[in-house]
Design an enzyme around this catalytic site. Structure first.
Site, mmCIF file in Angstrom:
data_model
loop_
_atom_site.group_PDB
_atom_site.id
_atom_site.type_symbol
_atom_site.label_atom_id
_atom_site.label_comp_id
_atom_site.label_asym_id
_atom_site.label_seq_id
_atom_site.Cartn_x
_atom_site.Cartn_y
_atom_site.Cartn_z
ATOM 1 C CG HIS A 65 -1.557 -1.270 1.532
ATOM 2 N ND1 HIS A 65 -1.041 -2.162 2.437
ATOM 3 C CD2 HIS A 65 -2.662 -1.822 1.020
ATOM 4 C CE1 HIS A 65 -1.833 -3.228 2.470
ATOM 5 N NE2 HIS A 65 -2.807 -3.049 1.634
ATOM 6 C CG ASP B 132 -7.590 6.136 1.174
ATOM 7 O OD1 ASP B 132 -7.595 6.525 2.348
ATOM 8 O OD2 ASP B 132 -7.749 4.963 0.845
ATOM 9 C CB SER C 195 -11.672 5.460 11.153
ATOM 10 O OG SER C 195 -12.662 5.539 10.147
ATOM 11 N N GLY D 127 -6.324 -2.275 18.656
ATOM 12 C CA GLY D 127 -5.663 -1.382 17.701
ATOM 13 C C GLY D 127 -4.181 -1.445 18.006
ATOM 14 C CB ALA E 183 -8.744 13.029 9.475
#
Lengths: 572, 572
Positions: free
Chosen positions: A217, A391, A438, A479, A550
């Site tokens: 990626h 992205d 997320s 996580g 974000a």
């Protein structure tokens, strides 16, 4: 360039549907994945695999007798949701338990891990196996930190052959772990890839250069070099892997994998040179494979995977398989499965709840409504911030997730659910619809938070504070992010710690929450100075300096909206 | 970009060797191709296929039970030599005759056609089948002018299934022709491809545009359009093909083919839309295939192929096959072949020759020496001229071919061969070593010329003139070029016609030849004003205006050198 699609956001779903139509002999489509379309013996261990889309034939192309039983497919380069993983596992389970295989990436570890916990609670024995073959991604001393790349095929082939042979789950898990411990890969990239609908590539490699160890990626590699001859490239790839050759190994299985735009004839040219290097090292090559096994859309480059064989692994590697991408040996005649797969999920039923807890549940649903409104308004802004390091789909995911959570919460309220059930249902829906890391984090946070509530009692202030801690624990347990990694955790930790401290000091919940929300906002703002960790593509990671994360920003936003809701509710 | 190689000129050979090593279960390597490594019943019709390299899995990937028996591989995008085709056919022949399949391109028609003639002379029954599925390349009224693209897979699959079922050659040929008549393809390209070692792409497509019907070597398409959605692209592809649907057809086999850099997931997305269009047209789809079957290195784009099925073709399409690229059905268990393949070709033996003819043979060998010297000196210049319209390898091919011809001529002289045998041996060696279309043309020209000579007599002036006519006839019979197409034929026709006219007028050979050589030179110069035909890539074809054709220039050069040799020999 990814050129053919209708709506970019439907790319992964449409691709999976087309694949299932072409390979109806092997697979049938279920929501979020595919399962074998051939009969599977009762009691057989199910090998269920998966990950993001964009890597075809990983993972749907591995489904068939002698290999996987089912594959879960997320969005392009995004982990499938916890709900999707659990759902596909339930379809694949034959009573023999499930081996759940995936590449070792944060989102997958999270979603597959949570799904495994949920399935265990339902009585299905599930073992998780994150594949860790990429030697470029971490040192030999910390193999658990390594990413999974084309070694996926090798490890899943071994697990699939063991399961097909009728071995019990303990044994399938042991063999799969053995295979993973003995599988190493190293790759080079000559050029990046472009997501469907994107204006430019997700990452690039300088013209004429090759990036050693660049992730599938675009995760950082170890260095860049001038593109070399096939012979020198073979020396480079084999050299990196032979450095980890276990003492006494004489035989290897080998997979030379193309990443998308590097063509078969180039791989064949390279293979000749690799075979020479391996022979020079005194290694006998068993059943080599050369082709596309784990791609990255139209990325240019290739990787070499070796499996250090002993007798046990050799027999499993040589065993027949009949998956779309790997038909080995004289093929096992397989009968079509006959049972219908029913994917419809009826309305959820909830435990009986007290009147007081139902009232709290209604309150939670209204709060989620406010959060969903705020996230819908913030969608564009969150997307813009996310685009610096990713992205740019964070706003979309948060909007989709919170809207789904609101629907689920309302349905739970209408069905008479209590506070704990309303919040848990909201969390599950969020994770299922938002997708990606997320979505999984938010679903896990809400579900964990709900464990502090019950369906019998009104939600107390103390339960809210306890729930915040449970949410933080859940997120950090499954996580991988730590404070300083430029993720939501950077805001969540100060929020929870402040809330606990203020509450312990005797402040009313509303006031404690307001201080905590401010702490979250400050921490979110401070992420501007950080660089993302967790294997983000290097050019993107660097581009994000000077902009906040974000995920942290949206956490602070939700905390603020919730604080305003508490204050308004209090003054009613 | 083609990135992985050692020496670019060895790319095709190295790729074939690597392929054969990986697929040892299916194939074994012979000089210039691969044959099945599994036992084939005596008397079975052999299906031998081939063409240029760079199109993997075409053609080596089609070899295996139920499909082809052998594949011949030329250089990248260049036809294999006549000698290679003949050699591979001899290995594959089981006494049941050979069906020789290839795409309908000038170089392949020539080399496979000449090989078929040679094999028939040896007593092997050979039928040639040029595949003509590309509806964009010529109108429905002139199907024989159409190029072969991914329909190759379909036509060869039908032929292979018929041969595997034990049908005789007449029947295999009938079914293969029926399949070819009922196979149609249409493709679009989003981007060009880059040859190994080339600095830039062989051809390009304007960014954001798609070229409709662009050939797999960049041959001109029919138009350019803005890239459309998957749904609209599906309508476009199916629309072009359904326009040629034979009345009453209810069933189709379908192949959706990726050209190299267009990925599987894109093809699956497109397939869903194509399946919908075909269903809307009332067509039932039988065993569809979706993947890479005829590629062009790293070209971007795809093509759709339909085979209009009747009962006979449907059964053959559904039949099992076990080739690297197409494993259908429960696989036929195949035993490994045991007989060794001996590829060594011993020193050639020649018919007894008269002293006079041997003297002429020596003279021919000396002449070829002068030609080889001149072509070696002109290599760079010829390459430069060729680069305006092609891949710039003409000089290299002429140097290699003439050097091989000289070696063969010397060996023939040493073995006591006469004039006819010396020139024939030189021609065969030229074709085998030079490769490509120009190699085949020169080989054919020299071999045809030699038919005017004998091993019993000195070469007469009349025989030389007659030989020139035979050479021209051979080239125009099996080649496809006509005067004005900007090829060697533009110089060869005036050369031969002038030579005949001057000789008929009573001029001595030396003088007639000198006038003819001058006519060839004038004609070669005049090709500067022409645009190449024969399916050259459009941008390259246009670029070549203002530059002469390299093939015509080299013919004129050889004619001049031969004239000087004749004059010098005369004055000795």
């Amino acid at each position: 360039m990814t050129t053919i699609f209708d709506a970019p956001e439907d790319f992964a779903t449409a691709a999976l549907a087309g694949f299932a139509a072409i390979y109806a002999r092997n697979v049938r489509l279920v929501k979020g994945g595919v399962v074998r379309s051939t009969k599977v013996p009762k009691g057989k261990v199910a090998v269920v695999i998966g990950g993001g889309s964009g890597h075809y034939p990983a993972f749907a192309g591995y489904v068939g007798p002698g290999l996987a039983d089912a594959a879960v497919a997320g969005d392009v380069f995004a982990s499938p949701s916890t709900a999707a993983v659990a759902r596909v596992c339930r379809h694949a389970d034959q009573g023999g338990g499930v081996l759940l295989g995936f590449g070792n990436y944060a989102g997958d570890v999270l979603n597959f891990g949570v799904a495994a916990e949920r399935l265990r609670a339902e009585g299905i024995d599930v073992r998780v196996l994150p594949v860790t073959d990429d030697v470029a991604s971490a040192s030999v001393e910390t193999p658990a930190k390594r990413r999974g790349i084309a070694g996926d095929l090798v490890v899943f082939k071994i697990a699939g052959a063991a399961a097909e042979a009728g071995k019990p789950l303990d044994e399938v898990e042991r063999l799969a772990r053995l295979a993973n411990d003995r599988t190493v890969s190293f790759g080079v990239a000559f050029g990046g890839c472009t997501l469907p609908g994107a204006a430019g590539p997700l990452f690039t490699v300088q013209k004429g250069q090759m990036a050693l160890g660049l992730g599938i990626h675009g995760e950082p590699g170890i260095s860049e070099e001038k593109i070399s001859s096939a012979s020198d490239l073979a020396k480079l790839l084999t050299g990196k892997l032979i450095a980890e050759r276990p003492a006494g190994t004489r035989k290897v299985a080998a997979v030379l994998n193309g990443l998308g735009s590097t063509k078969y004839e180039e791989l064949f040219v390279l293979w000749t040179a690799i075979a020479r290097e391996l022979a020079d090292a005194g290694l006998e090559i068993v059943d080599p494979e050369c082709g596309e096994f784990v791609t990255s859309l139209d990325m240019q480059g290739c990787s070499l995977t070796l499996l250090w064989l002993g007798d046990e692994l050799e027999a499993l590697w040589r065993a027949p398989s009949d998956a779309p991408v790997l038909r080995k040996g004289v093929i096992i005649a397989a009968e079509p499965a006959t049972a219908e797969i029913v994917d419809a999920e009826g309305p959820q039923s909830f435990a009986a709840a007290s009147e007081a807890s139902q009232q709290s549940g209604k309150c939670i649903a209204r709060l989620i409504g406010n959060i969903a409104d705020a996230l819908r308004e913030a969608e564009e802004e969150l997307g813009r911030i996310d685009a610096y390091a990713g992205d740019g789909d964070h706003g979309q995911g948060m909007r989709r997730g919170s809207a789904a959570a609101l629907d689920a919460a309302k349905a739970a309220v209408a069905a008479g659910a209590g506070a704990a059930s309303v919040l848990a249902a909201a969390g599950d829906a969020w994770a299922d619809r938002a997708g990606g890391t997320s979505g999984a984090i938010w679903g896990l946070a809400l579900r964990s938070w709900s464990n502090a509530f019950s369906d019998d009692e009104k939600v107390s202030d103390a339960a809210v504070v306890k729930g915040a801690r449970l949410a933080l624990d859940g997120v950090t347990r499954l996580g991988r992010a730590r404070v300083g990694d430029k993720t939501l955790v950077d805001a969540l930790v100060p929020f929870v710690e402040t809330l606990e401290r203020e509450a312990a000091a005797g402040k009313p919940l509303i006031d404690a929450w307001t201080v905590a929300a401010k702490a979250a906002q400050d921490a979110a703002d401070a992420t501007s100075s950080l660089t993302p960790k967790l294997g983000r593509a290097r050019p993107l990671a660097e581009k994000s300096i000077g902009h906040p994360d974000a995920g942290a920003v949206s956490l602070a936003l939700v905390a603020r909206v919730a604080g305003e809701f508490l204050r308004a509710a209090d003054s009613d």
